[in-house]
Design an enzyme around this catalytic site. Structure first.
Site, PDB file in Angstrom:
ATOM      1  N   ASP A 191      32.696  34.277  49.125  1.00 48.05           N
ATOM      2  CA  ASP A 191      34.046  34.947  49.153  1.00 48.05           C
ATOM      3  C   ASP A 191      34.794  34.507  50.284  1.00 48.05           C
ATOM      4  OD1 ASP A 191      35.823  36.938  49.169  1.00 48.05           O
ATOM      5  OD2 ASP A 191      34.489  38.531  49.141  1.00 48.05           O
TER       6      ASP A 191
ATOM      7  N   SER B 251      35.912  45.549  47.385  1.00 49.26           N
ATOM      8  CA  SER B 251      37.264  44.907  47.731  1.00 49.26           C
ATOM      9  C   SER B 251      38.186  46.068  48.271  1.00 49.26           C
ATOM     10  CB  SER B 251      37.929  44.337  46.412  1.00 49.26           C
ATOM     11  OG  SER B 251      38.896  43.401  46.768  1.00 49.26           O
TER      12      SER B 251
ATOM     13  N   HIS C 249      34.788  35.923  45.522  1.00 49.83           N
ATOM     14  CA  HIS C 249      34.913  37.298  45.599  1.00 49.83           C
ATOM     15  C   HIS C 249      34.700  38.303  44.508  1.00 49.83           C
ATOM     16  CE1 HIS C 249      37.064  40.805  47.630  1.00 49.83           C
ATOM     17  NE2 HIS C 249      37.741  41.030  46.302  1.00 49.83           N
TER      18      HIS C 249
END
Length: 406
Positions: A329, A159, A362
């Site tokens: 995601d 991320s 995610h």
């Protein structure tokens, strides 16, 4: 003075007095970087891995967090015998500058010579300079040099941490043997920015906001920060994960404070879950740090200084890459990772791309995903062979899928 957020013990803190040049044209003096290390650095200083944390993460990647008491955020991924094996590698994780777990940030004294807990100390607050991810990586480079490491074996991050890994590879290609950007993107999309702005406006609208000077009153904008976290947390999940975990189940115990349960006599379990996540978050994070870091993420665009050509950011790189995405995601969808892999292919970089099938959204990179762990370990094993670091395989080793990002 009442402190609004707990901070980490200053056990591992690197302080450099020289000013850190910032992308905004200014500089930041007397920077402190709070960090943790795991494992041992070998004699050649060739087995170091830098793990970069996500948006609201911290340096406690593999040991208990002193604020929450919970295990490290990548416990089971980093540690002895784990995919990132601390019996083999020297693992470093630092709190980004702008954070609130010991590194210099909005909750730090304006005078870097003063300790955080000095009586009447004036904190930076909203006057803290704007930061970019490149600024954060520039500070990390100072830490790595301080530790006596000229070249990292690998930089790994998911991320927001994946953006740092990409920035490392672009800014310091000779200092990174391998890079593993996970569930990330080379720039923040309009949708990403929009979600972050909703969170920021929730903070600004909190009655305790006080123009960002809430630390003077000792009353943190908890409600606004909690809502910001709730909004963000939705983006970390998937529809499948929400349906499996909560569905449309209802709680009728009246718990949850000022909620729909008080108005209608019931509350959906997913509502209760989000409120719990928001309430837990405000106990460990600072609102001004949240603003600083989300803005840094929103302004991230690795291709911008290269006229929009992402491939140019990696021209001539010798770094080995493994770009990893997750099928469910929707915050940083697989298309974003393919975009990165295509750019790397254009400059003939050594790149592998893997989409891991998962319905966890995610946050899958933070959860128990055996396929992801096998990919991570397999790539590190291959890189270790090429770097001359001979290790036995973890869990029998794994095959790494290599595909072209067409």
């Amino acid at each position: 003075m009442k402190r609004s957020v707990n901070t980490a013990p200053q056990k591992d803190v690197f302080v450099f007095r020289d000013g850190l040049p910032l992308d905004n044209g200014g500089s930041l003096d007397g920077i402190r970087i709070a960090y943790r290390t795991y494992g041992a650095l070998n004699a050649e200083a060739s087995n170091a891995i830098l793990v970069c944390h996500a948006l609201t993460g911290d340096q406690y990647v593999a040991d208990p967090n002193p604020v929450t008491g919970k295990p490290g955020w990548w416990y089971g991924v980093v540690g002895p015998g784990c995919p990132i094996d601390t019996n083999r590698y020297f693992v470093i994780c630092s709190n980004v500058i702008g954070g609130c777990m010991g590194s210099t940030g909005p909750r730090s004294p304006r005078d870097p010579a003063l300790p955080d807990d000095a009586a009447g100390v004036e904190l930076w607050g909203t006057d803290f300079p704007s930061l970019t991810i490149r600024d954060m990586v520039r500070a990390q480079k100072k830490l790595i040099e301080h530790l006596g490491i000229a070249r990292l074996f690998a930089v790994i991050g998911g991320s927001f941490g994946g953006m740092q890994a990409l920035q490392w590879a672009a800014s310091y290609p000779d200092a990174v043997f391998a890079a593993i950007p996970i569930a990330t993107a080379s720039f923040h999309s309009a949708q990403n920015i929009a979600f972050n702005e909703v969170g920021r406006q929730a903070i600004f609208g909190d009655p305790n906001w006080n123009g960002g000077g809430y630390w003077r009153t000792g009353h943190m904008p908890e409600r606004g920060l909690a809502v910001a976290r709730m909004v963000a947390h939705i983006t970390y999940l998937s529809e499948q994960a929400l349906a499996r975990k909560f569905g449309r189940r209802v709680r009728r115990d009246g718990m949850g404070g000022e909620t729909a349960a008080n108005l209608f006599g019931e509350m959906f379990e997913v509502e209760s879950y989000l409120r719990y996540q928001g309430g837990a978050f405000v106990k460990r994070f600072d609102a001004n740090s949240y603003l600083t870091i989300t803005r840094a993420a929103d302004h991230f665009d690795l291709a911008e200084e290269y006229g929009g050509d992402l491939a140019a950011a990696f021209a001539g790189t010798k770094t080995r890459f493994c770009v990893i995405s997750f099928s469910s995601d929707w915050l940083y969808p697989t298309a974003e990772s393919r975009h990165i892999a295509r750019a790397l292919n254009r400059v003939a970089a050594n790149v592998s791309f893997v989409e891991v099938t998962s319905d966890k959204g995610h946050d899958a990179f933070l959860l128990d995903e055996p396929d992801f762990h096998r990919v991570l370990n397999g790539f590190l094993e291959g890189c270790a062979d090429h770097a001359g670091l001979a290790f036995n395989g973890f869990g029998g080793g794994s095959a790494l899928l290599r595909v072209e990002a067409s």
